[in-house]
Design an enzyme around this catalytic site. Structure first.
Site, short mmCIF file in Angstrom:
data_model
loop_
_atom_site.label_atom_id
_atom_site.label_comp_id
_atom_site.label_asym_id
_atom_site.label_seq_id
_atom_site.Cartn_x
_atom_site.Cartn_y
_atom_site.Cartn_z
N ASP A 193 35.12 -29.98 8.97
CA ASP A 193 34.22 -30.05 10.13
C ASP A 193 34.51 -31.31 10.92
O ASP A 193 33.62 -31.96 11.43
CB ASP A 193 32.76 -30.02 9.69
CG ASP A 193 31.81 -29.76 10.86
OD1 ASP A 193 32.25 -29.17 11.87
OD2 ASP A 193 30.63 -30.14 10.77
N ASP A 215 29.70 -36.95 7.18
CA ASP A 215 29.28 -35.55 7.04
C ASP A 215 30.40 -34.71 6.44
O ASP A 215 30.87 -33.72 7.04
CB ASP A 215 28.85 -34.98 8.40
CG ASP A 215 27.58 -35.62 8.91
OD1 ASP A 215 26.85 -36.22 8.11
OD2 ASP A 215 27.31 -35.52 10.12
#
Length: 261
Positions: A193, A215
């Site tokens: 991501d 993240d």
């Protein structure tokens, strides 16, 4: 400040203990501080891993991140995943196919707990091979404690917000490619991501600016069925963004560099 956090947690626990059964689903402060989460925070504070806790420094659909102090007044970030509102379908897609998480139960609670553990493990893998990420400290239930990236209780900005002001975007981009290569070749991971939304800019926008990957919970090992697809998507994302701020980028060339070909 230690007494203050103990009092706050104890007051919440005492209040919640008076409720009827089903208290786990009680919504307190944006669905984050339910009774089991407060109990877990209390245990972590009792171990000295949290000595003070402040307000949220970022909020999202799936988790809030709080500024806090840890052992020896170290600045830390506490990421708390919501059990009631997280995107379990998306989480399952990244967990399934990862050999590290083959026997998870398909309940909301189990998926969030495994996701938290997965982010901790991914951070550790990245940190150990020299990729700049928040150093992971501990994961318990839906709580992840890690190094705070920022100054004066203010988180470092995301690349999306300051990228156009970088004095040397080309050098910054090269470090992003280097980190992506280390993840792939040394940690056997794909971020999955990677974009301007999940890269912090540490040290200001001057020549010494450095990327920090964040993240990384959705990161997958190279034996995941979609690892190569995710890698291509990561490279497309970073090339798209850096082209916008004037950096030349050939996706196929970057892909070969990341793979070490």
């Amino acid at each position: 400040m230690t007494d203050k956090i103990f009092r706050k947690i104890e007051e919440e626990l005492a209040r919640l203990h008076m409720k009827e059964r089903g208290v786990e689903d009680l919504k307190v402060e944006e669905d984050v501080f339910d009774k089991p989460t407060l109990e877990a925070l209390y245990r972590l504070a009792n171990k000295g891993l949290i000595t003070a806790m402040d307000g949220a420094i970022s909020t999202g659909k799936e988790a809030n991140v709080f500024y806090a102090l840890g052992e020896n007044d170290r600045k830390v970030a506490i990421k708390i995943y919501r059990i009631t509102t997280s995107n379990f379908k998306a989480m399952s897609d990244y967990l399934l196919g990862d050999p590290r998480f083959q026997n998870i139960r398909h309940t909301k609670k189990s998926i969030v707990f495994e996701w938290t553990k997965k982010e901790f493990k991914n951070l550790m893998r990245a940190y150990e091979v020299g990729v700049r990420v928040p150093e992971p400290i501990v994961a318990e239930r839906n709580i992840l404690i890690m190094e705070f990236i920022g100054e004066d209780e203010v988180s470092a900005p995301r690349l999306k917000d300051v990228g156009e002001y970088l004095e040397d975007p080309g050098s910054f981009f090269e470090i992003v490619v280097e980190y992506t290569s280390k993840l792939y070749q040394k940690a056997s991971l794909v971020h999955a991501d990677l974009s301007e939304f999940n890269i912090l800019v540490e040290g200001g926008v001057e020549e010494n600016a450095r990327p920090v990957f964040i993240d990384i919970g959705q990161g997958v090992t190279l034996d995941h069925v979609n690892a190569e697809e995710f890698l291509r998507r990561d490279i497309q994302n970073i090339c798209r963004y850096f082209k916008k701020i004037g950096v030349e980028c050939d996706e196929e060339d970057i892909l070969r560099r990341v793979r070490g070909e």
